[in-house]
Write a protein that holds these residues in place. Structure first.
Motif, PDB file in Angstrom:
ATOM      1  N   GLY A  32       0.751  -1.242  -0.104  1.00  0.00           N
ATOM      2  CA  GLY A  32      -0.022  -0.008  -0.155  1.00  0.00           C
ATOM      3  C   GLY A  32       0.754   1.319  -0.041  1.00  0.00           C
ATOM      4  N   ARG A  33       0.599   2.168   0.666  1.00  0.00           N
ATOM      5  CA  ARG A  33       1.371   3.283   0.773  1.00  0.00           C
ATOM      6  C   ARG A  33       2.543   3.118   1.588  1.00  0.00           C
ATOM      7  N   SER A  34       3.579   4.089   1.079  1.00  0.00           N
ATOM      8  CA  SER A  34       4.994   3.917   1.652  1.00  0.00           C
ATOM      9  C   SER A  34       5.671   5.298   1.490  1.00  0.00           C
ATOM     10  N   THR A  35       6.618   5.321   2.178  1.00  0.00           N
ATOM     11  CA  THR A  35       7.589   6.623   2.509  1.00  0.00           C
ATOM     12  C   THR A  35       9.085   5.945   2.370  1.00  0.00           C
ATOM     13  N   ASP A  36      10.046   6.674   2.762  1.00  0.00           N
ATOM     14  CA  ASP A  36      11.390   6.243   2.541  1.00  0.00           C
ATOM     15  C   ASP A  36      11.775   5.398   4.020  1.00  0.00           C
TER      16      ASP A  36
END
Length: 140
Positions: A32-36
């Motif tokens: 799904g969503r992600s960041t670093d």
């Protein structure tokens, strides 16, 4: 109408690329969503979030169950028997080292179940199991 109940679980990992490969490729979870520094995963309708934490998971201990030392803490899912065996083969093909190899626990008892334990790359313990009769999950 209220949403169906589901679990949200956040776990520590020390390498997001290794988590992406393990949870996405080996376990086959949808990302799904992600960041670093975190990734959301669809764990069969439940939200699992892998967060980068220096050092990753910290093992606490074990508890003896059916003659095996079960890693504590751990998390996982109840699967249908067919799903369990497909996942076990997928893990074997990927070269996963099992903490407890897939086996039938409590044979010929109400709580008869297939179970397996393994670690993710950060050291988080996972258990997946399948009850022979899913109506017996909470049987005494």
């Amino acid at each position: 109408m209220p949403a169906r109940p589901s679990v949200h679980l956040a776990i520590p990992v020390d390498d997001l690329a290794a988590a992406r490969q393990f949870y996405g490729e080996v376990l086959g979870l949808e990302q799904g969503r992600s960041t670093d520094h975190w990734i959301d995963w669809n764990l069969h309708g439940h939200q699992l979030v892998t967060h980068v934490v220096r050092g990753g998971a910290t093992a606490v201990g074990t508890s003896e169950v059916d003659g095996h030392n079960v890693p504590i803490p751990h998390f996982g899912l109840l699967l249908a028997p067919r799903q369990f065996h497909v996942l076990a083969e997928r893990l074997r093909t990927a070269g996963t080292q099992f903490v407890i190899e897939p086996y039938l626990r409590f044979p010929d008892q109400p709580a008869e179940q297939w179970t397996m334990f393994f670690l993710d790359p950060a050291g988080n313990a996972l258990e997946f199991k399948a009850f022979s009769d899913e109506t017996q999950v909470f049987a005494r």
